[in-house]
Scaffold this active site. Structure first.
Site, PDB file in Angstrom:
ATOM      1  N   ASP A  92       0.865  -1.180   0.000  1.00  0.00           N
ATOM      2  CA  ASP A  92       0.000   0.000   0.000  1.00  0.00           C
ATOM      3  C   ASP A  92       0.902   1.230   0.000  1.00  0.00           C
ATOM      4  O   ASP A  92       2.117   1.129   0.127  1.00  0.00           O
ATOM      5  CB  ASP A  92      -0.972  -0.023   1.181  1.00  0.00           C
ATOM      6  N   GLY A  94       1.037   3.885   2.039  1.00  0.00           N
ATOM      7  CA  GLY A  94       1.345   4.577   3.288  1.00  0.00           C
ATOM      8  C   GLY A  94       0.332   5.661   3.605  1.00  0.00           C
ATOM      9  O   GLY A  94       0.311   6.209   4.707  1.00  0.00           O
ATOM     10  N   GLY A  95      -0.539   5.972   2.644  1.00  0.00           N
ATOM     11  CA  GLY A  95      -1.524   7.047   2.825  1.00  0.00           C
ATOM     12  C   GLY A  95      -2.431   6.836   4.024  1.00  0.00           C
ATOM     13  O   GLY A  95      -2.568   7.718   4.876  1.00  0.00           O
ATOM     14  N   PHE A  96      -3.019   5.653   4.118  1.00  0.00           N
ATOM     15  CA  PHE A  96      -3.972   5.383   5.199  1.00  0.00           C
ATOM     16  C   PHE A  96      -3.317   5.550   6.566  1.00  0.00           C
ATOM     17  O   PHE A  96      -3.881   6.157   7.474  1.00  0.00           O
ATOM     18  CB  PHE A  96      -4.556   3.970   5.048  1.00  0.00           C
ATOM     19  N   ASP A 146      -2.699   8.228  -1.686  1.00  0.00           N
ATOM     20  CA  ASP A 146      -4.017   8.873  -1.660  1.00  0.00           C
ATOM     21  C   ASP A 146      -4.272   9.508  -0.302  1.00  0.00           C
ATOM     22  O   ASP A 146      -3.581   9.223   0.669  1.00  0.00           O
ATOM     23  CB  ASP A 146      -5.109   7.845  -1.956  1.00  0.00           C
ATOM     24  N   GLN A 189     -11.575   7.521  -4.316  1.00  0.00           N
ATOM     25  CA  GLN A 189     -12.019   8.007  -3.003  1.00  0.00           C
ATOM     26  C   GLN A 189     -13.377   8.701  -3.159  1.00  0.00           C
ATOM     27  O   GLN A 189     -14.087   8.434  -4.106  1.00  0.00           O
ATOM     28  CB  GLN A 189     -10.958   8.943  -2.397  1.00  0.00           C
ATOM     29  N   GLY A 216     -11.076   4.194   1.329  1.00  0.00           N
ATOM     30  CA  GLY A 216     -11.967   4.966   2.193  1.00  0.00           C
ATOM     31  C   GLY A 216     -13.245   4.247   2.572  1.00  0.00           C
ATOM     32  O   GLY A 216     -14.205   4.858   3.020  1.00  0.00           O
ATOM     33  N   ASP A 266      -8.102  -7.309   1.256  1.00  0.00           N
ATOM     34  CA  ASP A 266      -7.068  -7.594   2.258  1.00  0.00           C
ATOM     35  C   ASP A 266      -7.545  -7.118   3.617  1.00  0.00           C
ATOM     36  O   ASP A 266      -8.393  -6.232   3.706  1.00  0.00           O
ATOM     37  CB  ASP A 266      -5.775  -6.841   1.929  1.00  0.00           C
ATOM     38  N   CYS A 304     -13.259 -28.072   9.176  1.00  0.00           N
ATOM     39  CA  CYS A 304     -12.019 -27.460   8.676  1.00  0.00           C
ATOM     40  C   CYS A 304     -10.896 -28.498   8.574  1.00  0.00           C
ATOM     41  O   CYS A 304     -10.737 -29.338   9.452  1.00  0.00           O
ATOM     42  CB  CYS A 304     -11.610 -26.321   9.606  1.00  0.00           C
ATOM     43  N   CYS A 306      -7.574 -27.566   8.172  1.00  0.00           N
ATOM     44  CA  CYS A 306      -6.277 -26.906   8.374  1.00  0.00           C
ATOM     45  C   CYS A 306      -5.417 -27.700   9.373  1.00  0.00           C
ATOM     46  O   CYS A 306      -5.916 -28.575  10.086  1.00  0.00           O
ATOM     47  CB  CYS A 306      -6.469 -25.467   8.859  1.00  0.00           C
ATOM     48  N   CYS A 309      -6.779 -27.654  13.030  1.00  0.00           N
ATOM     49  CA  CYS A 309      -7.972 -28.482  13.278  1.00  0.00           C
ATOM     50  C   CYS A 309      -7.690 -29.977  13.131  1.00  0.00           C
ATOM     51  O   CYS A 309      -8.362 -30.797  13.756  1.00  0.00           O
ATOM     52  CB  CYS A 309      -9.112 -28.050  12.359  1.00  0.00           C
ATOM     53  N   HIS A 335      -5.182 -21.212  11.460  1.00  0.00           N
ATOM     54  CA  HIS A 335      -6.592 -21.554  11.213  1.00  0.00           C
ATOM     55  C   HIS A 335      -7.343 -20.406  10.538  1.00  0.00           C
ATOM     56  O   HIS A 335      -8.027 -20.610   9.530  1.00  0.00           O
ATOM     57  CB  HIS A 335      -7.305 -21.933  12.514  1.00  0.00           C
TER      58      HIS A 335
END
Length: 369
Positions: A92, A94-96, A146, A189, A216, A266, A304, A306, A309, A335
């Protein structure tokens, strides 16, 4: 080297199947991307992530710039080599993070002056600096710098913020050096205001990027409002480019996003929940510290497959959390990440077989939504 292939569109909704080609591998979409903020998906080795079938992970420009520094990472041969992950990476901008600093930052047209949340030292990130940092990191997908407006925010503030994001996006594209091996995505945005979202989508798509993100959202607004914004914004983005919803990771948000044509999402949610002993399961969220699991020798989730589990009981994992053992957080992270990655695989299969809405309905009923 970057390419997006649209494979199939759902007959029931706007959901779609696609494939993203990057220098470090192919990503089947829709995809959930685990977040490795500081160059590690917390508690996980790259080998474990591969076993979980993670196809792409995130790195965070702001955090990696502060520590250990983008120049050191370039010296190491880039972020892939530094962290020993040979699959695709998205960074990303770095804006957020910078905008989350509140009083610690000053926004100007040139960029943002801020104080480090670690030691109070002064720094400056502009669109050009963000591009340089991400070029040094060597990620497969980079994000434009942004301005992420908070929620709620008044119309005039969001309008100015959105217009600045468009000007900054152009500066990012102009400065971006390594276009052959790093794809730069633009970010739409406009807050929760329909006319601003529409205007932002027009301005950002006019600049032309190989992919687009909705920024946003998932900043505290109700789910219905987020869905409404997606309803009228996603369709304004080109069909032949990937669409990325930033910062979303709960199962219901993933379903709602895919239904509206989102290809990538994400969130830190699975690993953050894991460290607090909260598990995502097919029957809803499970908090392992509850006393009722003390003598429960069944797996976290019967359905599950995984590693956690297959091998450990609720009673044992509850014991680990009670004793603050590191293994507890690791098993929980394995998990939760597996759960979301596997959920997206199920979503892809359901789109391929044209029964996405049935799959969604059954999941919601079992989960308790």
């Amino acid at each position: 080297m970057f390419k997006f292939e649209l494979i199939k569109e759902s007959k029931e909704c706007k959901g779609r199947l696609g494939r993203i080609y990057t220098p470090h591998g192919i990503i089947e979409t829709p995809v959930f991307m685990p977040v490795g903020t500081k160059g590690t998906v917390k508690a996980m080795t790259p080998e474990e992530l591969k076993e979980l079938r993670a196809e792409i992970i995130l790195g965070n420009t702001y955090h990696l710039y502060l520590r250990p520094g983008h120049e050191l990472i370039r010296e190491a041969g880039g972020l892939h080599k530094f962290m020993n992950w040979d699959g695709p990476i998205l960074t990303d901008s770095g804006g957020f993070q910078v905008f989350s600093l509140g009083n610690l930052r000053k926004i100007r047209e040139e960029g943002v002056e801020f104080r480090s949340h670690i030691d109070g030292s002064k720094h400056f990130i502009s669109p050009e600096v963000s591009m340089e940092i991400q070029n040094y990191l060597g990620s497969d997908i980079m994000m434009a710098f942004d301005e992420c407006a908070p929620y709620p925010a008044d119309y005039e503030y969001v309008k100015k913020s959105m217009e600045r994001t468009s000007r900054w996006a152009k500066r990012c594209k102009d400065y971006h050096k390594n276009t052959k091996s790093q794809a730069l995505f633009g970010i739409v945005q406009g807050g929760m205001y329909k006319d601003l979202r529409i205007e932002s989508a027009k301005q950002i798509t006019d600049i032309e990027f190989p992919g687009y993100a909705l920024g946003g959202l998932s900043v505290g607004e109700p789910r219905d409002l987020m869905c409404e914004v997606m309803d009228y914004t996603v369709e304004l983005l080109p069909k032949d480019k990937p669409r990325y919803l930033m910062g979303v990771g709960s199962p219901d948000y993933l379903f709602e996003a895919v239904e509206r044509g989102i290809d990538m999402a994400d969130c830190v949610l699975p690993t953050r929940m894991a460290r607090h002993g909260a598990f995502l399961t097919s029957k809803g969220q499970l908090t392992i510290k509850n006393a009722k699991y003390k003598n429960d020798f069944s797996p976290i989730d019967e359905e599950c497959s995984c590693y956690t589990c297959r091998n450990y009981s609720r009673a044992y994992i509850r014991h680990l959390f009670g004793e603050k053992e590191i293994l507890g957080a690791r098993l929980a992270s394995i998990h939760n990440l597996f759960f979301l990655i596997n959920l997206m695989k199920g979503i892809r299969i359901s789109i391929a077989e044209d029964n996405f809405m049935k799959f969604k309905r059954e999941f919601y009923e079992n989960y308790g939504y």
